[in-house]
Design a protein around this motif. Structure first.
Motif, short mmCIF file in Angstrom:
data_model
loop_
_atom_site.label_atom_id
_atom_site.label_comp_id
_atom_site.label_asym_id
_atom_site.label_seq_id
_atom_site.Cartn_x
_atom_site.Cartn_y
_atom_site.Cartn_z
N ALA A 118 0.83 -1.21 0.00
CA ALA A 118 0.00 0.00 0.00
C ALA A 118 0.86 1.25 0.00
O ALA A 118 0.57 2.22 -0.71
N ALA A 119 1.96 1.20 0.76
CA ALA A 119 2.86 2.36 0.79
C ALA A 119 3.45 2.60 -0.59
O ALA A 119 3.60 3.75 -1.02
N GLY A 120 3.77 1.50 -1.29
CA GLY A 120 4.30 1.62 -2.65
C GLY A 120 3.30 2.28 -3.57
O GLY A 120 3.63 3.19 -4.34
N VAL A 121 2.06 1.85 -3.47
CA VAL A 121 1.01 2.43 -4.32
C VAL A 121 0.81 3.91 -3.98
O VAL A 121 0.70 4.76 -4.87
N ASN A 122 0.82 4.19 -2.70
CA ASN A 122 0.61 5.59 -2.29
C ASN A 122 1.74 6.51 -2.76
O ASN A 122 1.51 7.68 -3.05
N LEU B 229 -8.30 -1.04 1.23
CA LEU B 229 -8.76 0.35 1.16
C LEU B 229 -8.57 1.09 2.48
O LEU B 229 -8.72 2.31 2.54
N ASP B 230 -8.21 0.33 3.53
CA ASP B 230 -7.83 0.99 4.78
C ASP B 230 -6.51 1.71 4.63
O ASP B 230 -6.20 2.65 5.35
N TYR B 231 -5.71 1.21 3.70
CA TYR B 231 -4.35 1.77 3.53
C TYR B 231 -4.22 2.62 2.28
O TYR B 231 -3.33 3.45 2.18
N ILE B 232 -5.05 2.33 1.28
CA ILE B 232 -5.06 3.19 0.09
C ILE B 232 -6.48 3.73 -0.01
O ILE B 232 -7.40 3.02 -0.39
N ARG B 233 -6.63 4.97 0.32
CA ARG B 233 -7.99 5.51 0.37
C ARG B 233 -8.46 5.90 -1.03
O ARG B 233 -7.85 6.74 -1.70
#
Lengths: 259, 431
Positions: free
Chosen positions: A185-189, A208-212
């Motif tokens: 998720a951090a990578g995607v963000n 979706l908790d990590y990528i809103r």
């Protein structure tokens, strides 16, 4: 960025998608949720240009281009990236060679010089570190013998290196433990940017908790049956997909009885 | 029906010539005996199980004349840079470069000389092993009768041949004088042999060579064969090896092109704990036909054998793999594995796979597997979805498939073999 209009897709003659409409602007993150067999992966693979996923009706415009007439490699070079639900093992092809060929194919297309081995390695190593991947992964065959988590993180590694305009993540969260999920998720963000759009395909709300997401769509039986904000994902998490059923009978008259 | 007489009688003049060479009486007697057997049995036919998939019609039809010792062009070779020890046989006649007896810095304990000389001098190991493995098959008898030249390599115990011995066999037009090599590796000795058979030009030719290799206790031999044949070439090779206890034999066969290539590799694991690793790759296009015939005989306990044979075939090419493994009574703790994989790049290409396991002992591990198919669509799509174009993706996958046979080869030899492979495939992809 991406404008999908009335998209119908059949696989081996069997209609799967029955008219998808979707509009993604630069900077937006859209999530597509839905039960198994609803057509989520079909949408992802059709957008990436997989042979055998026949578009029978509709159009897809990607950054002003008619996506549907383009070969898979042209789509990739224009900046479309699909993180595979099941990353493919390619024995005998070193991951590093694969990554470099992929990046240089895109760079040449963009009119940029190819990266030499040194610059390329510097770029890759930085990303490896961020994704918690060992450098030895570069010299192994693509995905061969990788654990499930390594395969998914390898997809994200490719995504970060190729820096696509549109990233489609097909159930990238499945099979990941919570730590790996956070890393992914951090990578995607990190990739989120006003120039980019991201399409998250997922069965669960967990990612979706990590990528809103900015928008959430529910896909069922090849149609988008609900669209809304992040709160729609939470409702699905709390109530499952069952509550949609009653509505579906009304929204899609003539739909054949489900098994 | 085939007419073996016509082929077997083509060689009377050649036989008269080799029979008249200065040589020990026992050797000319043995030649006569072999020639008589060759003529008597004739060429194998399709009724012979070992020749079921390989027709010799092309050989019988071929307009081949006995080779005059004319000029044969020696092509440049990428393997030259690898070692100072290079011996060239052009049309069966040795052209040592530099001459055999002056190869620079050959370690003490290494005997390298023409086989005819070793036999004329009655070197004990040469006398003991010459003809001990070659057998009575038609092309073996043909070779035993008609061989004109060849190499004798003998390593004393504990001697290491520090660099590869590079043997280049260049065929000119017509019938090339058969070659016969004998390698005797003493206890705990080590050598690498690169045997490169190639066509000197585009003319049809028939070439035949037989290697006999004897590995003493704990000896190690790496034998790399590279075959580059023009589309009209007919090549018949036989490799026979006897493995002593705890010895290791690694064989890699890279076969490219040729109208008809038949490679017979016969190993006898004749000592406890002997190991062999046999890898082969056939690259075929046009109407080439390649037949890889392997026989591994686990005669004693504790032996290990690994076979990996692959082919990449396009157009109307055909490849036959016949892998026979025998585990003799009492050869317990044998570990034998065999794999055959064929990649067909066209509808008309064909691969025939025939594994044969004959197990007469208990407590053994034996396995075999065979798979034939085209490129994997999922892999192709994955590469294209990352921006590689179709041709590039295909080339990458084909090369990755083929290069697996190089695994396990000494790291110092791999780059040159990998670039040979790359160049061969590039020629194909460009075509």
């Amino acid at each position: 960025m991406l404008y999908i209009k009335n998209l119908h897709v059949a696989v081996e003659g069997k209609p799967i998608l029955h008219g998808i409409d979707l509009y993604l602007r630069g900077g937006e993150v859209h999530a597509i949720m839905g039960p198994n067999g609803s057509g989520k992966s079909t949408l992802a693979l059709a957008l990436a240009g997989r042979e055998g996923y026949d578009v029978t009706e509709g159009s897809v415009n990607f950054m002003g281009l008619n996506l549907l007439t383009m070969a898979p490699e042209q789509r990739a070079r224009e900046g479309l990236f699909l993180a595979f639900q099941y990353p493919v093992e390619v024995p005998g092809v070193a991951n590093v060679q694969f990554l470099k060929s992929a990046l240089n194919a895109r760079r040449v297309h963009q009119g940029l010089p190819e990266l030499d081995a040194m610059d390329f390695l510097a770029l890759v190593k930085e990303q490896l570190l961020q994704l918690g991947l060992d450098e030895s992964l570069l010299y192994r065959s693509v995905n061969e013998g990788f654990s499930g988590g390594e395969k998914k993180r390898n997809e994200i590694l490719q995504m970060l290196i190729l820096a696509p305009a549109l990233a489609i993540l097909d159930e990238t969260d499945s099979g990941l433990d919570i730590d790996a999920l956070k890393i992914v998720a951090a990578g995607v963000n990190r990739l989120r940017d006003p120039q980019r759009a991201i399409l998250l395909i997922t069965h669960y709300q967990r990612l979706l908790d990590y990528i809103r997401p900015d928008h959430v769509h529910v896909l069922d039986h090849g149609r988008i049956v609900r669209s809304g904000g992040p709160e729609l994902a939470q409702k699905l998490e709390a109530q499952g997909y069952g509550w949609l059923d009653d509505d579906l009978q009304q929204t899609i008259p003539g739909e054949e009885t489900r098994p | 029906m085939s007419t073996p007489i016509s082929f077997t009688h083509r060689f009377d003049a050649d036989f008269a010539r080799v029979a008249a060479l200065p040589q020990p009486a026992w050797l000319s007697a043995r030649r006569r005996q072999s020639y008589a057997r060759f003529q008597h049995q004739g060429l194998p036919s399709a009724c012979d199980e070992d020749w079921k998939y390989t027709s010799l019609a092309a050989l019988e039809r071929a307009p081949l004349a006995a080779q005059e010792m004319g000029e044969v062009r020696i092509p440049a070779s990428g393997f030259d840079a690898l070692t100072p020890w290079r011996v060239v046989f052009a049309a069966g006649r040795s052209l040592p470069a530099p001459p055999l007896d002056t190869l620079a810095d050959v370690p003490a304990g290494v005997t390298l000389m023409p086989l005819a000389q070793a036999l004329a001098e009655s070197r004990p190991a040469a006398m003991q092993y010459f003809g001990s493995l070659s057998g009575e098959e038609a092309f073996a008898e043909f070779n035993s009768a008609l061989w004109g030249d060849g190499l004798y390599l003998e390593l004393a115990p504990n001697v290491t041949l520090t660099q590869p011995l590079y043997l280049q066999q260049v065929a000119g037009a017509g019938i090339t004088t058969p070659l016969r090599h004998l390698l005797v590796l003493g206890e705990n000795s080590q050598a690498t042999l690169i045997q490169h058979s190639l066509s000197g030009d585009g003319a049809a030719h028939f070439s035949n060579s037989v290697n006999e290799c004897v590995l003493g206790r704990a000896a190690r031999l790496t034998h790399i064969e590279v075959q580059e044949q023009n589309p009209q070439a007919l090549l018949f090779t036989r490799n026979l090896a006897q493995l002593g206890a705890d010895s290791r034999y690694a064989h890699l066969a890279l076969s490219a092109g040729g109208a008809l290539t038949r490679n017979d590799l016969t190993l006898r694991l004749g000592g406890q704990g002997a190991e062999c690793r046999l890898h082969g790759l056939t690259l075929g296009g046009g109407r080439s036909h390649t037949d890889q015939h392997i026989f591994v005989d686990h005669a004693l306990p504790g032996g290990t054998s690994r076979q990996l044979y692959k082919s990449v075939l396009w157009e109307r090419a055909r490849c036959v793999f016949n892998g026979r493994v025998r585990v003799a009574p009492g050869a317990t703790k044998t570990d034998a594995r065999q794999a055959n994989r064929n990649l067909l790049l066209s509808q008309d290409a064909e691969a025939d796979s025939k594994p044969q396991l004959e197990i007469f002992a208990d407590d053994v591990k034996c396995s075999h597997g065979s798979a034939t198919g085209g490129l994997d669509d999922a892999q192709l799509f994955y590469l294209r979805a990352r921006g590689l174009d179709q041709a590039e993706a295909r080339a990458l996958l084909v090369e990755a498939f083929a290069a697996e046979v190089l695994n396990g080869i000494d790291a110092s030899l791999r780059p040159i073999l990998a670039s040979w492979l790359h160049a061969k495939l590039e020629t194909h992809h460009a075509a």
